[in-house]
Design an enzyme around this catalytic site. Structure first.
Site, PDB file in Angstrom:
ATOM      1  N   GLU A 197      17.241  17.963   8.419  1.00 49.51           N
ATOM      2  CA  GLU A 197      17.514  17.141   7.246  1.00 49.51           C
ATOM      3  C   GLU A 197      16.352  16.181   6.992  1.00 49.51           C
ATOM      4  O   GLU A 197      16.268  15.124   7.623  1.00 49.51           O
ATOM      5  CB  GLU A 197      18.785  16.317   7.474  1.00 49.51           C
TER       6      GLU A 197
ATOM      7  N   ASN B  62      29.785  17.211   5.421  1.00 50.32           N
ATOM      8  CA  ASN B  62      29.689  15.926   6.113  1.00 50.32           C
ATOM      9  C   ASN B  62      30.204  14.873   5.142  1.00 50.32           C
ATOM     10  O   ASN B  62      29.485  14.463   4.236  1.00 50.32           O
ATOM     11  CB  ASN B  62      28.223  15.665   6.505  1.00 50.32           C
ATOM     12  N   TRP B  63      31.456  14.475   5.361  1.00 49.87           N
ATOM     13  CA  TRP B  63      32.078  13.550   4.403  1.00 49.87           C
ATOM     14  C   TRP B  63      31.513  12.131   4.520  1.00 49.87           C
ATOM     15  O   TRP B  63      31.756  11.307   3.679  1.00 49.87           O
ATOM     16  CB  TRP B  63      33.587  13.500   4.642  1.00 49.87           C
ATOM     17  N   LYS B  64      30.838  11.843   5.619  1.00 49.24           N
ATOM     18  CA  LYS B  64      30.359  10.477   5.880  1.00 49.24           C
ATOM     19  C   LYS B  64      31.554   9.518   5.816  1.00 49.24           C
ATOM     20  O   LYS B  64      32.650   9.921   6.196  1.00 49.24           O
ATOM     21  CB  LYS B  64      29.238  10.105   4.903  1.00 49.24           C
TER      22      LYS B  64
ATOM     23  N   HIS C 236      22.727  11.974  13.265  1.00 49.19           N
ATOM     24  CA  HIS C 236      22.447  11.951  11.827  1.00 49.19           C
ATOM     25  C   HIS C 236      21.463  10.816  11.531  1.00 49.19           C
ATOM     26  O   HIS C 236      21.513   9.760  12.174  1.00 49.19           O
ATOM     27  CB  HIS C 236      23.755  11.750  11.043  1.00 49.19           C
TER      28      HIS C 236
ATOM     29  N   GLY D 207      20.872  12.561  -0.055  1.00 52.59           N
ATOM     30  CA  GLY D 207      21.534  11.720  -1.044  1.00 52.59           C
ATOM     31  C   GLY D 207      20.623  11.255  -2.175  1.00 52.59           C
ATOM     32  O   GLY D 207      20.976  10.376  -2.952  1.00 52.59           O
TER      33      GLY D 207
ATOM     34  N   GLY E 131      26.393  16.751   2.298  1.00 48.80           N
ATOM     35  CA  GLY E 131      27.003  15.436   2.131  1.00 48.80           C
ATOM     36  C   GLY E 131      27.715  15.339   0.789  1.00 48.80           C
ATOM     37  O   GLY E 131      28.855  15.773   0.629  1.00 48.80           O
ATOM     38  N   GLY E 132      27.021  14.807  -0.191  1.00 44.57           N
ATOM     39  CA  GLY E 132      27.603  14.536  -1.516  1.00 44.57           C
ATOM     40  C   GLY E 132      28.416  15.689  -2.080  1.00 44.57           C
ATOM     41  O   GLY E 132      29.569  15.501  -2.513  1.00 44.57           O
TER      42      GLY E 132
ATOM     43  N   SER F  29      20.748  17.109  -0.173  1.00 41.66           N
ATOM     44  CA  SER F  29      20.996  17.429  -1.580  1.00 41.66           C
ATOM     45  C   SER F  29      21.220  18.918  -1.847  1.00 41.66           C
ATOM     46  O   SER F  29      20.822  19.444  -2.881  1.00 41.66           O
ATOM     47  CB  SER F  29      19.881  16.882  -2.472  1.00 41.66           C
TER      48      SER F  29
ATOM     49  N   GLU G 208      21.379   8.654   9.342  1.00 46.38           N
ATOM     50  CA  GLU G 208      22.018   7.356   9.039  1.00 46.38           C
ATOM     51  C   GLU G 208      22.415   6.644  10.325  1.00 46.38           C
ATOM     52  O   GLU G 208      22.332   5.417  10.418  1.00 46.38           O
ATOM     53  CB  GLU G 208      23.239   7.580   8.120  1.00 46.38           C
TER      54      GLU G 208
HETATM   55  P1  PGA Z   1      23.476  15.001   0.959  1.00 44.49           P
HETATM   56  O1  PGA Z   1      23.670  14.576   2.489  1.00 44.49           O
HETATM   57  O2  PGA Z   1      23.938  16.426   0.844  1.00 44.49           O
HETATM   58  O3  PGA Z   1      24.328  14.043   0.195  1.00 44.49           O
HETATM   59  O4  PGA Z   1      22.011  14.860   0.657  1.00 44.49           O
HETATM   60  C1  PGA Z   1      23.377  15.464   3.528  1.00 44.49           C
HETATM   61  C2  PGA Z   1      23.640  14.797   4.850  1.00 44.49           C
HETATM   62  O5  PGA Z   1      23.312  13.604   5.002  1.00 44.49           O
HETATM   63  O6  PGA Z   1      24.162  15.415   5.785  1.00 44.49           O
END
Ligand code: PGA
Length: 253
Positions: free
Chosen positions: A166, A9-11, A94, A172, A233-234, A212, A96
Site C-alpha cells: 500500500e 478494511n473498514w477502518k 497498516h 484514501g 478501504g473507502g 484507492s 495508519e
Molecule cells: P483506500 O484505503 O482504499 O481508502 O485507499 C486502503 C487501505 O488503507 O487499506
C-alpha cells in the site's frame, strides 16, 4: 489458477447495526467466489459480523492485535481473544497504525508471530510515503520493511502471511498507483521474499495492492501477474463497490 484475496478494511467505520445492515446487503449480492473475500472490521463489530457471515464462505478479520497473550495493556486486544471469536484474518502494520499509533517493524514482527501461532492469517501492510517515492528509494524502503517484519519467521510459516503493498500516497487520496507501478512493486516484494526463502515460497505468497482501489480500476490492477487481490478501504464501505471489486477478481482465471 491465480489466487486472490479481496479484503475490505473498514477502518474506524460502522457501528454494529450498520455492520449488520452491510453484511445483509452483501449476502444479497450472491458473490460468485465468496471464499476469496473477507471483511476486516472494528473489534466491536467482530461477533455480530461473524454471526451474520455464517455459512457464506466470506472471511472475517480484525485490524490490529497485541502480541502478548494477556496482561496489563489497557485498551488492547490479544490474539487469544480474537481466536475465540473465530476470526480468519488480522491486518497488521497498516500505515495508519505505523503513523498514528507508533507501530514499528519490531512490534509488527511480534504480532505476526503471535497470529501465526494461533492459526490466524495476518495481512501485513507495507508501503512507502510520497517523500520516499519522490526520492526514488521505494524499493530499498519496502525491502527493509519486509526483511524486518519477517525476521525469524521460518519457511513453513512465511507464505501463510498475506502481504498488502500500500503506497501511502495512494491511500484514501483517490490517487491510485498505475497498474504498472503496482505490479512493479508487488513483483519486487515477491522477489525479496524469494530471496529470503526460495522461489517456490515466493511464488506462493498472496500479495495484494491497496490504495484507492475501486470498481473502475480493479480489473486492470488485478489482472497483473503479481497482484493477488486488494486491501480496500473507502470502496469497501459501499456494498455495490465492494461486490463489484470482488466480482472483478472472480472473473479472472
Ligand atoms: P483506500 O484505503 O482504499 O481508502 O485507499 C486502503 C487501505 O488503507 O487499506
Amino acid at each position: 489458477m491465480k489466487k486472490f484475496l479481496i479484503a475490505g478494511n473498514w477502518k474506524m467505520n460502522k457501528t454494529e447495526s450498520e455492520a449488520e445492515e452491510f453484511i445483509a446487503a452483501l449476502k444479497a449480492k450472491g458473490l460468485s467466489k465468496p471464499e476469496q473475500v473477507c471483511v476486516c472490521v472494528p473489534f466491536t463489530d467482530l461477533r455480530t459480523v461473524k454471526k451474520a457471515l455464517e455459512g457464506t464462505g466470506i472471511g472475517i478479520g480484525a485490524q490490529n492485535c497485541h502480541f502478548e497473550e494477556s496482561g496489563a495493556f489497557t485498551g488492547e486486544v490479544s490474539v487469544p481473544m480474537l481466536k475465540e471469536i473465530g476470526i480468519d484474518y488480522c491486518v497488521i502494520g497498516h500505515s495508519e497504525r505505523r503513523e498514528y499509533f507508533n507501530e514499528t517493524d519490531v512490534s509488527v514482527n511480534k504480532k505476526l508471530k503471535a497470529l501465526i501461532q494461533a492459526g490466524i492469517t495476518p495481512i501485513l501492510c507495507v508501503g512507502e510515503s510520497l517523500e520516499i517515492r519522490e526520492q526514488g528509494t521505494e524499493q530499498t524502503f519496502v525491502a527493509g520493511q519486509v526483511i524486518a517484519d519477517f525476521d525469524g519467521i521460518g519457511i513453513a510459516d512465511a507464505a501463510k502471511i498475506v502481504i498488502a503493498y500500500e503506497p501511502i500516497w495512494a491511500i484514501g487520496t483517490g490517487k491510485t498507483a498505475t497498474p504498472d507501478q503496482a505490479e512493479e512493486m508487488c513483483a519486487f516484494i515477491r522477489g525479496v521474499l524469494s530471496g529470503i526463502y526460495d522461489n517456490e515460497t515466493g511464488d506462493a505468497f498472496i500479495i495484494q495492492y491497496g490504495g484507492s482501489m475501486k470498481p473502475g480500476n480493479a480489473k486492470e490492477l488485478l489482472e497483473k501477474k503479481d497482484i493477488n487481490g486488494g486491501l480496500i478501504g473507502g470502496a469497501s464501505l459501499k456494498v455495490d463497490d465492494f461486490a463489484a471489486i470482488a466480482e472483478a477478481a472472480a472473473g479472472i482465471e
